[in-house]
Design an enzyme around this catalytic site. Structure first.
Site, short mmCIF file in Angstrom:
data_model
loop_
_atom_site.label_atom_id
_atom_site.label_comp_id
_atom_site.label_asym_id
_atom_site.label_seq_id
_atom_site.Cartn_x
_atom_site.Cartn_y
_atom_site.Cartn_z
N THR A 87 -5.40 -6.73 -2.58
CA THR A 87 -5.79 -5.81 -3.65
C THR A 87 -4.59 -5.36 -4.48
O THR A 87 -3.45 -5.36 -3.98
CB THR A 87 -6.45 -4.57 -3.00
OG1 THR A 87 -6.58 -3.54 -3.96
CG2 THR A 87 -5.63 -4.02 -1.84
N ASP A 88 -4.85 -4.93 -5.71
CA ASP A 88 -3.77 -4.34 -6.52
C ASP A 88 -3.39 -2.94 -6.04
O ASP A 88 -2.39 -2.39 -6.47
CB ASP A 88 -4.15 -4.32 -8.01
CG ASP A 88 -5.37 -3.48 -8.33
OD1 ASP A 88 -6.04 -2.98 -7.39
OD2 ASP A 88 -5.68 -3.31 -9.53
N GLU A 89 -4.21 -2.38 -5.12
CA GLU A 89 -3.91 -1.02 -4.65
C GLU A 89 -2.61 -0.97 -3.84
O GLU A 89 -2.05 0.10 -3.64
CB GLU A 89 -5.09 -0.47 -3.83
CG GLU A 89 -6.35 -0.38 -4.66
CD GLU A 89 -7.49 0.38 -4.00
OE1 GLU A 89 -7.22 1.27 -3.19
OE2 GLU A 89 -8.64 0.05 -4.30
N TYR A 133 -6.17 2.74 3.51
CA TYR A 133 -6.67 1.39 3.19
C TYR A 133 -5.57 0.53 2.57
O TYR A 133 -5.26 -0.56 3.07
CB TYR A 133 -7.88 1.46 2.25
CG TYR A 133 -8.19 0.16 1.55
CD1 TYR A 133 -8.66 -0.95 2.26
CD2 TYR A 133 -7.99 0.01 0.17
CE1 TYR A 133 -8.93 -2.16 1.62
CE2 TYR A 133 -8.26 -1.19 -0.48
CZ TYR A 133 -8.74 -2.27 0.25
OH TYR A 133 -8.99 -3.47 -0.37
N LYS A 157 -3.56 -2.93 3.83
CA LYS A 157 -3.56 -4.19 3.08
C LYS A 157 -2.11 -4.61 2.76
O LYS A 157 -1.77 -5.79 2.83
CB LYS A 157 -4.37 -4.06 1.78
CG LYS A 157 -5.87 -3.92 1.97
CD LYS A 157 -6.53 -5.10 2.67
CE LYS A 157 -6.58 -6.36 1.84
NZ LYS A 157 -7.40 -7.42 2.50
#
Ligand SMILES: NC(=O)c1ccc[n+]([C@@H]2O[C@H](COP(=O)([O-])OP(=O)(O)OC[C@H]3O[C@@H](n4cnc5c(N)ncnc54)[C@H](O)[C@@H]3O)[C@@H](O)[C@H]2O)c1
Length: 354
Positions: A135-137, A160, A164
């Site tokens: 993810t870009d998070e 989260y 990741k």
């Protein structure tokens, strides 16, 4: 030559789009490996599960013994790793399953892949690739200017995104240290059909149809870069087919929208497609309520997707306007799918408040 593609998390939102894409558009075989948590739903795969190129294995990615069996039986030459705990609010309520699945599970899958890879001959090794879907998070909060690139430093904010980020690092380390051919993609927010209704877009559609409040976190000014899930599935297949081991590719739709703009767009589409509202409701927009913000909520994410565009010739087909219309239309036409989800343990309640 057709591939044997092992897809973890293939019963989830994005994984099921990848499975449908591969069965529908290629000659490859798919092994869908999924534990079937609350987020996994085999009914998302009804259109392809009858294919003789599709098999399902109900397995936990933390189970090393079972992973070894799956590798030995199905002999994949591509691994697309999507299985994860994926909802930020749930990671605030209970980080433990995120640590277990996203970090320990990814480690266990990497080790099973490495063991299998080491058993292969030279030409089989050349065809093997492990693709980690992220993810870009992981890049954290962007502020009002600029875009995330493949070299942006990691600064995850939520449990989260921290798990990741950890799994991305493991995947890169297994390439550098052990020579396992791996690559990573980091993608922006997805939306589209078969999306579990705890996430903003499906929750807004289903609450509006039921005449329930439409919760918007904080003042709704947070910006996300939205990508239609079928565009993402196509990008992932392009990466597993033509991507280079050791590389990272950012994937995004160049569709930055504030959360409140997303909710307005859904309300306006429903005004046209479903003008008959539940009793006592004048306008869908009147259902919007601003609620306490998510703790640690990042203000803005936006992706520079020029590398995948230049190197793999990938571009999204959908604009936000076309994708969101298709999505609302899909939920209107597929009530049996989401009704069955809502009959389960999640009924639209707020999650992730400390
Ligand atoms: N949704 C997004 O906007 C987005 C954006 C970028 C990246 N991602 C990443 O893409 C991947 C898929 O996201 P999604 O939205 O489809 O998630 P999802 O929550 O809809 O699906 C996750 C799937 O993984 C399975 N799973 C969970 N734990 C498992 C375990 N221990 N063993 C085997 N299977 C397990 C679940 O049953 C489910 O089918 C995730 O890795 C996520 O981090 C998601």
């Amino acid at each position: 030559m057709s591939n044997n593609v092992l897809i973890t998390g293939g019963a989830g939102f994005i994984g099921s789009a990848v499975v449908r894409h591969i069965i529908g558009n290629t000659q490859d075989n798919v092994i869908n490996l999924d534990k079937l948590t609350y987020a996994g739903n085999l009914s998302s795969l009804e259109s392809v599960s009858g294919s003789n190129r599709y098999v399902f294995e109900q397995v936990d990615i933390c189970d090393a013994y079972e992973l070894q069996r799956v590798f030995d039986v199905h002999k994949p030459n591509k691994v697309m790793h999507l299985a994860a705990e994926s909802h930020v609010d749930r990671s605030i309520d209970g980080p433990d399953t995120f640590i277990t699945t996203n970090i320990v599970g990814t480690y266990t899958l990497l080790e099973a892949s490495r063991r299998f890879y080491m058993s292969l001959g030279k030409s089989e090794k050349a065809r093997f690739l492990f693709h980690h879907i992220s993810t870009d998070e992981v890049y954290g909060d962007l502020g009002t200017e600029g875009l995330f690139t493949e070299t942006t430093s990691y600064a995850p904010s939520s449990p989260y995104s921290a798990t990741k980020a950890s799994s991305d690092h493991l995947v890169r380390a297994w390439h550098r240290t052990f020579g396992l051919p791996t690559l990573v993609t980091n993608c922006s927010n997805n939306y589209g059909p078969y999306h579990f209704p705890e996430k903003l877009i499906p929750l807004t559609i289903l609450n509006a149809l039921a005449g329930k409040p439409l919760p918007v976190y904080g003042d709704g000014s947070q910006v996300r870069d939205w990508l239609y899930v079928e565009d993402h599935a196509r990008a992932l297949y392009d990466v597993i087919s033509r991507g280079v081991a050791g590389e990272t590719y950012n994937i995004g739709g160049h569709n930055e929208r504030q959360n409140i703009e997303v909710v307005y767009a859904i309300c306006d589409i429903l005004e046209k497609l479903r003008p008959d509202k539940p009793l006592g409701i004048q306008r869908y927009r009147d259902l919007i309520v601003f609620v306490e913000d998510r703790p640690g909520h990042d203000v803005r994410y936006a992706i520079d997707a020029s590398k995948i565009q230049k190197e793999l010739d990938w571009l999204p087909n959908e604009s936000f306007e076309s994708g969101i219309s298709k999505t609302v239309q899909w939920y209107l036409s597929n009530e049996s799918w989401w009704q069955q989800v809502l009959d389960g343990s999640y009924q639209g309640q707020r999650l992730g408040v400390i």
